[in-house]
Design a protein around this motif. Structure first.
Motif, short mmCIF file in Angstrom:
data_model
loop_
_atom_site.label_atom_id
_atom_site.label_comp_id
_atom_site.label_asym_id
_atom_site.label_seq_id
_atom_site.Cartn_x
_atom_site.Cartn_y
_atom_site.Cartn_z
N GLU A 1 -3.03 -16.27 -10.47
CA GLU A 1 -4.30 -16.44 -9.77
C GLU A 1 -5.21 -15.25 -10.01
OE1 GLU A 1 -5.98 -17.64 -5.35
OE2 GLU A 1 -3.86 -17.19 -5.62
N PHE A 2 -4.67 -14.04 -9.86
CA PHE A 2 -5.40 -12.81 -10.14
C PHE A 2 -4.72 -12.10 -11.30
CE2 PHE A 2 -6.64 -13.61 -5.79
CZ PHE A 2 -7.93 -13.14 -5.69
N LEU A 3 -5.46 -11.89 -12.40
CA LEU A 3 -4.99 -11.08 -13.52
C LEU A 3 -5.81 -9.79 -13.50
CD1 LEU A 3 -3.42 -10.47 -16.09
CD2 LEU A 3 -5.15 -11.79 -17.37
N ILE A 4 -5.18 -8.69 -13.15
CA ILE A 4 -5.89 -7.42 -13.00
C ILE A 4 -5.70 -6.60 -14.28
CG2 ILE A 4 -6.09 -5.31 -11.64
CD1 ILE A 4 -4.75 -6.95 -9.33
N THR A 5 -6.79 -6.46 -15.05
CA THR A 5 -6.75 -5.67 -16.28
C THR A 5 -7.59 -4.41 -16.19
OG1 THR A 5 -8.57 -6.92 -17.26
CG2 THR A 5 -6.35 -7.75 -17.66
N GLY A 6 -8.49 -4.34 -15.22
CA GLY A 6 -9.31 -3.15 -15.03
C GLY A 6 -8.49 -2.02 -14.41
N HIS A 7 -8.96 -0.79 -14.59
CA HIS A 7 -8.25 0.38 -14.08
C HIS A 7 -8.89 0.88 -12.78
CE1 HIS A 7 -6.53 0.07 -17.96
NE2 HIS A 7 -7.49 0.71 -18.61
N ARG B 1 -0.97 -10.64 -11.04
CA ARG B 1 -0.39 -10.03 -12.24
C ARG B 1 -1.18 -8.77 -12.57
NH1 ARG B 1 0.57 -13.39 -17.86
NH2 ARG B 1 1.52 -11.72 -19.12
N VAL B 2 -0.49 -7.63 -12.63
CA VAL B 2 -1.15 -6.35 -12.82
C VAL B 2 -0.86 -5.81 -14.22
CG1 VAL B 2 -1.44 -3.99 -11.99
CG2 VAL B 2 -0.96 -5.84 -10.36
N GLN B 3 -1.92 -5.55 -14.96
CA GLN B 3 -1.83 -4.86 -16.24
C GLN B 3 -2.62 -3.55 -16.22
OE1 GLN B 3 -3.29 -7.76 -19.08
NE2 GLN B 3 -1.33 -8.83 -19.19
N GLY B 4 -3.66 -3.48 -15.39
CA GLY B 4 -4.50 -2.30 -15.33
C GLY B 4 -3.79 -1.09 -14.74
N ARG B 5 -4.28 0.10 -15.06
CA ARG B 5 -3.69 1.34 -14.56
C ARG B 5 -4.22 1.68 -13.16
NH1 ARG B 5 -5.47 2.53 -19.80
NH2 ARG B 5 -3.83 2.81 -21.34
N ASN B 6 -3.38 2.35 -12.39
CA ASN B 6 -3.76 2.90 -11.09
C ASN B 6 -4.34 1.84 -10.14
OD1 ASN B 6 -4.32 5.26 -13.28
ND2 ASN B 6 -3.44 6.09 -11.41
N THR B 7 -3.70 0.69 -10.12
CA THR B 7 -4.09 -0.37 -9.18
C THR B 7 -3.49 -0.07 -7.81
OG1 THR B 7 -4.15 -2.00 -10.96
CG2 THR B 7 -3.94 -2.85 -8.72
N LEU B 8 -4.28 -0.33 -6.77
CA LEU B 8 -3.81 -0.21 -5.39
C LEU B 8 -3.88 -1.58 -4.72
CD1 LEU B 8 -2.95 1.35 -2.82
CD2 LEU B 8 -5.40 1.77 -2.40
#
Length: 231
Positions: A80-86, A107-114
C-alpha cells in the motif's frame, strides 16, 4: 487561522502530488477512512504524513471513525505504501492491505524512515494467510545498497491477533541481498508485534537469509504476542 482551500485535499494521492521533495512538507490527515485504489510511492525526501486523530491508533473500535485515521486497501497490489524517499516520517494512522498479491501494508526502501504510533494491521486475504512471503504488516526491503538504512519504528502495533489464523508468514519481513546489501541499524522501540498462528511455520519477524540486516537490529521494550485458540 483559516487554511487556504488550495491546501485542502480529499485524497492522499492529490495531497502527496502537491508536496515538493526535501522541503519538509507535511500532510495532515484528519480522522476518516481513506480507501486506497493504487499504491502510494512515497519518493519525495523529507516529506511526512501525520494523522491528527487520536495518538492511539491500535485496534480501533470502528475503523475510520471517532479519531481513527484509516488507510485500507482491497485493490490488488504488492504494497500500500512504498517508501523510497529518505528522512520521511509517518505518525498516528492505520493501514490495511488485504489482497491475494499483497506483500505488506508498508514497504520501506528509503533511508532514515521513522514510523511512529502506527497500527499496521497486515493482510487477511486467504492467500496471504497461507503464504510465507505475503500478508506482512511491515516489509524492511534491503535488496539494494543503502535501502532501508537507519529505519526506526517506535510505539507501533504491528500485526493483528484478532482475525483469521495464519498458517505461514508473519508480521515483519526483512530481506537483504547476498551481494552484501543489508539494511543497517534497525531500531524497534516500544512496539507490539502480534499475530494469530497455531503452527511453527509462522514467525513474528522473518529474516530472509543471512543478509536481512547488518550492523545491528535493536529491539527495545518490544512485546511479541501470538494468540492460539484454547492453548
Amino acid at each position: 487561522n483559516k487554511i487556504d482551500t488550495a491546501h485542502i485535499f480529499f485524497t492522499l494521492p492529490l495531497a502527496y502530488a502537491a508536496t515538493v521533495s526535501s522541503r519538509n512538507d507535511v500532510i495532515c490527515a484528519f480522522p476518516g477512512t481513506y480507501t486506497q485504489t493504487a499504491k502510494i510511492t512515497w519518493a519525495n525526501h523529507s516529506t511526512h504524513l501525520i494523522g491528527v486523530g487520536s495518538p492511539n491508533q491500535r485496534i480501533p473500535a470502528t475503523a475510520g471513525t471517532t479519531g481513527n485515521v484509516y488507510f485500507p486497501c482491497v485493490t490488488a497490489m504488492t504494497e500500500e505504501f512504498l517508501i523510497t524517499g529518505h528522512h520521511c516520517q509517518f505518525h498516528n494512522f492505520s493501514t490495511y492491505l488485504s489482497t491475494p498479491t499483497g506483500i505488506a501494508d508498508v514497504r520501506v526502501q528509503g533511508r532514515n524512515t521513522l514510523l511512529k504510533g502506527m497500527f499496521m494491521k497486515s493482510g487477511q486475504d486467504a492467500t496471504q494467510l497461507a503464504s510465507a512471503v505475503l500478508g506482512y504488516a511491515l516489509y524492511c526491503d534491503a535488496t539494494a545498497a543503502g535501502y532501508c538504512n537507519g529505519l526506526t519504528v517506535e510505539g507501533c502495533h504491528i500485526g493483528d491477533p484478532r482475525n483469521t489464523v495464519r498458517t505461514a508468514g508473519g508480521m515483519i519481513y526483512m530481506v537483504g541481498n547476498p551481494a552484501g546489501n543489508a539494511g543497517m541499524c534497525y531500531e524497534f522501540k516500544d512496539n507490539v508485534i502480534a499475530g494469530w498462528s497455531e503452527t511453527n511455520a509462522c514467525s513474528a519477524v522473518f529474516q530472509s537469509g543471512n543478509y536481512a540486516c547488518d550492523r545491528y537490529a535493536l529491539w527495545q521494550d518490544c512485546t511479541f504476542y501470538n494468540f492460539w485458540t484454547n492453548l
